[in-house]
Design an enzyme around this catalytic site. Sequence first.
Site, PDB file in Angstrom:
ATOM      1  N   GLU A 182       0.810  -1.224   0.000  1.00  0.00           N
ATOM      2  CA  GLU A 182       0.000   0.000   0.000  1.00  0.00           C
ATOM      3  C   GLU A 182       0.844   1.275   0.000  1.00  0.00           C
ATOM      4  O   GLU A 182       0.732   2.115   0.894  1.00  0.00           O
ATOM      5  CB  GLU A 182      -0.965   0.018   1.185  1.00  0.00           C
ATOM      6  CG  GLU A 182      -1.968  -1.107   1.136  1.00  0.00           C
ATOM      7  CD  GLU A 182      -3.082  -0.956   2.168  1.00  0.00           C
ATOM      8  OE1 GLU A 182      -2.987  -0.074   3.024  1.00  0.00           O
ATOM      9  OE2 GLU A 182      -4.048  -1.729   2.100  1.00  0.00           O
TER      10      GLU A 182
ATOM     11  N   GLU B  31      -5.319  -8.542   0.738  1.00  0.00           N
ATOM     12  CA  GLU B  31      -6.077  -8.146   1.930  1.00  0.00           C
ATOM     13  C   GLU B  31      -7.537  -7.924   1.582  1.00  0.00           C
ATOM     14  O   GLU B  31      -7.845  -7.397   0.516  1.00  0.00           O
ATOM     15  CB  GLU B  31      -5.536  -6.839   2.551  1.00  0.00           C
ATOM     16  CG  GLU B  31      -4.232  -6.998   3.280  1.00  0.00           C
ATOM     17  CD  GLU B  31      -3.752  -5.712   3.943  1.00  0.00           C
ATOM     18  OE1 GLU B  31      -4.596  -4.916   4.406  1.00  0.00           O
ATOM     19  OE2 GLU B  31      -2.530  -5.525   3.989  1.00  0.00           O
TER      20      GLU B  31
HETATM   21  C1  BG6 Z   1      -4.342  -1.952   5.291  1.00  0.00           C
HETATM   22  C2  BG6 Z   1      -3.043  -2.366   5.857  1.00  0.00           C
HETATM   23  O1  BG6 Z   1      -4.275  -0.581   5.147  1.00  0.00           O
HETATM   24  O2  BG6 Z   1      -5.508  -2.159   5.978  1.00  0.00           O
HETATM   25  C3  BG6 Z   1      -3.136  -3.126   7.157  1.00  0.00           C
HETATM   26  O3  BG6 Z   1      -2.221  -2.981   4.935  1.00  0.00           O
HETATM   27  C4  BG6 Z   1      -4.238  -2.531   8.000  1.00  0.00           C
HETATM   28  O4  BG6 Z   1      -1.897  -3.116   7.773  1.00  0.00           O
HETATM   29  C5  BG6 Z   1      -5.534  -2.771   7.255  1.00  0.00           C
HETATM   30  O5  BG6 Z   1      -4.304  -3.009   9.303  1.00  0.00           O
HETATM   31  C6  BG6 Z   1      -6.743  -2.284   7.989  1.00  0.00           C
HETATM   32  O6  BG6 Z   1      -6.621  -0.948   8.321  1.00  0.00           O
HETATM   33  P1  BG6 Z   1      -6.909  -0.494   9.810  1.00  0.00           P
HETATM   34  O7  BG6 Z   1      -6.590   0.943   9.857  1.00  0.00           O
HETATM   35  O8  BG6 Z   1      -8.337  -0.781  10.052  1.00  0.00           O
HETATM   36  O9  BG6 Z   1      -6.015  -1.341  10.669  1.00  0.00           O
END
Ligand code: BG6
Length: 477
Positions: A168, A377
């Site tokens: 990201e 993800e």
């Molecule tokens: C992504 C990242 O931005 O989303 C993760 O790669 C992150 O590391 C995930 O934890 C969820 O975002 P957040 O802010 O809800 O933890």
Amino acid sequence: YKKMSHFPTDFLWGASSAAYQIEGAYREDGKGLSVWDKFVRIPGKTFKGTNGDVAVDHYHRFKEDVALMKEQGLKAYRFSIAWTRIFPEGKGQVNQKGINFYNRLIDELIANRIEPVVTLYHWDLPQALQDEYGGWESREIVTDFTNYAKTCFDAFGDRVNYWVSLNEQNVFISHGYQMESHPPAVNDEKRMYAANHIANLANASAIKTFHDGHYQGGIGPSFAYSPGYAVNGDPKNQVAATNYEDYAAHFWMDVYVYGRYPKMIYKWLTERGTAPVITEADRALLIAGKPDFMGLNYYQTQTIAANPLVGGVGLAAENNTGKKGTSSESGVPGMFKTTNNEFLKQTDWDWNIDPEGLRIALRRIDSRYDLPVLITENGLGAYDKLEEDHQIHDDYRIYFINEHIKAIKEAISDGVKVIGYTTWSFTDLLSWSNGYQKRYGFVYIDRDEESAKELKRYRKDSFYWYQKVIQENGQYL
Ligand code: BG6
């Protein structure tokens, strides 16, 4: 109108994590400090001042965690290497104890027939490089990142088939240099685009090094893509949505795949005096560092409307990457703004819930870049409740992931090549600035902001549900 396809038999059903969010042991076995180790200590930057010093103690409990993955039937596990474990100062002498840790983890995964998907950079930049030359703001980092990446390819490349270069980039750059919510917490457009360009060079250089070295498997970046929809058929809003896609998506993915920035955005930056300096050598490197697949981190979509300048001012950007946005409006004056979508509900943290958007993301990436996609993800951050009998009834998460898997199946049936799906996340973990209350895992970790408690692991309902999905290879959703 079309025949539904099955998931391929080698589909990588998996789950994800990142070093800083799970490992803990932040000063053990020679590990150096990262920018996050420092940033979390600035008052007010994280929820209740939480940090990853202990996190969920995966560093000491990785065997227990891999045993749970095995029990769940995961085919793949995505994790990141902490650069500061391999090079405590970011460069120089390799720390053998760091190499040993990831060797043990990778061997444990392989012994349990789980494919490691290894992220090289998930935001935990060595503080030493930040101090020495300003981290991503110096071209020196291209050499240091490439050397770190090559060290990892040499050490682990005989057992790893999937590498993620940068996680990201759009998020760590915009949050670090515009929104001030990630280190180095700067708000400076020119510095942001300069650092971003250097990150592009580092990414391409690591990928080129991987290809030149003829290591096994493939490599690609993970991009946080939040597709944009025009709020309605008004051509003004359609233009705004087109602007948004160039600004928030193609601005990164076009560089990864074609080695060039979208013309419209680059021209706009040039007029503002904030365009990065691009040399001929840069162009050649960017073209030479083409990924083998696109890693996709998908959480939500954004709905877009025109954002006209009134008296030279328009609605400004609190968050204009589309990634971390809430349903509240933000944008780029004159170009676009995000707005509410009456068809979508939101999560506890106001992120739009839009499974269909994942199909759209996959289709758009496929048609613009013609690369296989590894979904690195996707998941639901929510408050979970640990019942007295240690169960966690996260039916909302089951529903969320189930609908997203259906969307992947649709995309595969549309003809998109999807390699795998590693959900965010395997265990609960530190959600950067949101502490431990925002949970994403299949495995509940009994800790909170106040105390690490005993860090016991408990299987959520979603753990068993995903186990069954994997067993059936996603056939009965
Ligand atoms: C992504 C990242 O931005 O989303 C993760 O790669 C992150 O590391 C995930 O934890 C969820 O975002 P957040 O802010 O809800 O933890």
